[in-house]
Design an enzyme around this catalytic site. Sequence first.
Site, short mmCIF file in Angstrom:
data_model
loop_
_atom_site.label_atom_id
_atom_site.label_comp_id
_atom_site.label_asym_id
_atom_site.label_seq_id
_atom_site.Cartn_x
_atom_site.Cartn_y
_atom_site.Cartn_z
N ASP A 270 0.83 -1.20 0.00
CA ASP A 270 0.00 0.00 0.00
C ASP A 270 0.87 1.26 0.00
OD1 ASP A 270 -2.98 0.86 0.39
OD2 ASP A 270 -1.93 1.95 1.97
N GLU B 210 0.22 -5.30 -3.69
CA GLU B 210 -0.78 -4.23 -3.68
C GLU B 210 -0.12 -2.88 -3.41
OE1 GLU B 210 -4.48 -4.21 -4.08
OE2 GLU B 210 -3.58 -5.75 -5.36
N HIS C 3 -7.15 -6.38 -1.26
CA HIS C 3 -6.05 -5.45 -0.98
C HIS C 3 -5.26 -5.88 0.25
CE1 HIS C 3 -3.80 -1.78 -1.33
NE2 HIS C 3 -4.17 -1.36 -0.15
#
Length: 296
Positions: free
Chosen positions: A114, A138, A273
């Site tokens: 992220d 992700e 995610h």
Amino acid sequence: MTSYQARSSEQPFAAKKYLGIHGHKMAYIDEGEGPPIIFQHGNPTSSYLWRNVMPHLKGLGRLIAADFMGMGDSDKLDPALGASRYSFSEQRKYLHGLWDALDLGDEVILVLHDTGSMFGFDWANQHRERVQGIVYMESIVSPLLVSDFPEHVQAQLKHMTPEGLEASLQGLDFLEGFLLGARDFTAAERAHYRAPFLHPGEDRRPLISFDLPLEGQPAHTVEIAEDYARWLGQSEVPKLLIRSEPGYLLTSRLYDIVKTWPNQTEVTVKGGHYLQETSPDEVGEAIAAFVRRLRS
């Protein structure tokens, strides 16, 4: 296959450690010995995200996972700066300052997710000779477009305004709907993720202040992401892409970018995610296998 399979709502390591960085306390995990393996979380999580992944790496190196400022157990910052607080530049000053203070050496393996990936990729780009390997999942692998996100998110992004972001500080819709919607969390897990953001207002500002490089703005993070993407696209540093299925971010255009990166291994696990919460054992085992190959 490792024998570690049990998922836990508790952090499996000793109490977090703290260091004063630029006048504030940063919380972090630092366990084991040897060359470091750095796990960096993103938004809206903390080092807690890695609790069921990191045990797979015990004995393979020094395991380090920090909490961003204002998240996890790291200090909140003085709210006087308002909307400019917890910017990418400010968070980088603290996180990279902590990494400098921890004396990481020259065989660093980065494990990124992220928004945490921006800081890890940027650090790697600035310290190329010190990076032994990069694991990412992700992640923000280049400047983003609205079309990179799922359709229901695209509509939200297109109508996002500064006023709307400020209003979001009164609720926890992002944490509740996105992170805590990933699976059926226990009460203890939910409480842990909510704890840094219980108070409406400035305590929640870290959730909206990472300066995502989106549709060409802000210029400084777009430039940073362009620079590290260009390097990663030609660098022979060993890479492990852990791709989630059905996934969330690294699909379509962004996957087309990263699948061409050299010296890269790819593993697919089930999840969206937050694959550390849905498939932690598969993620941990993939990272451990990658590290063993590099350090055998």
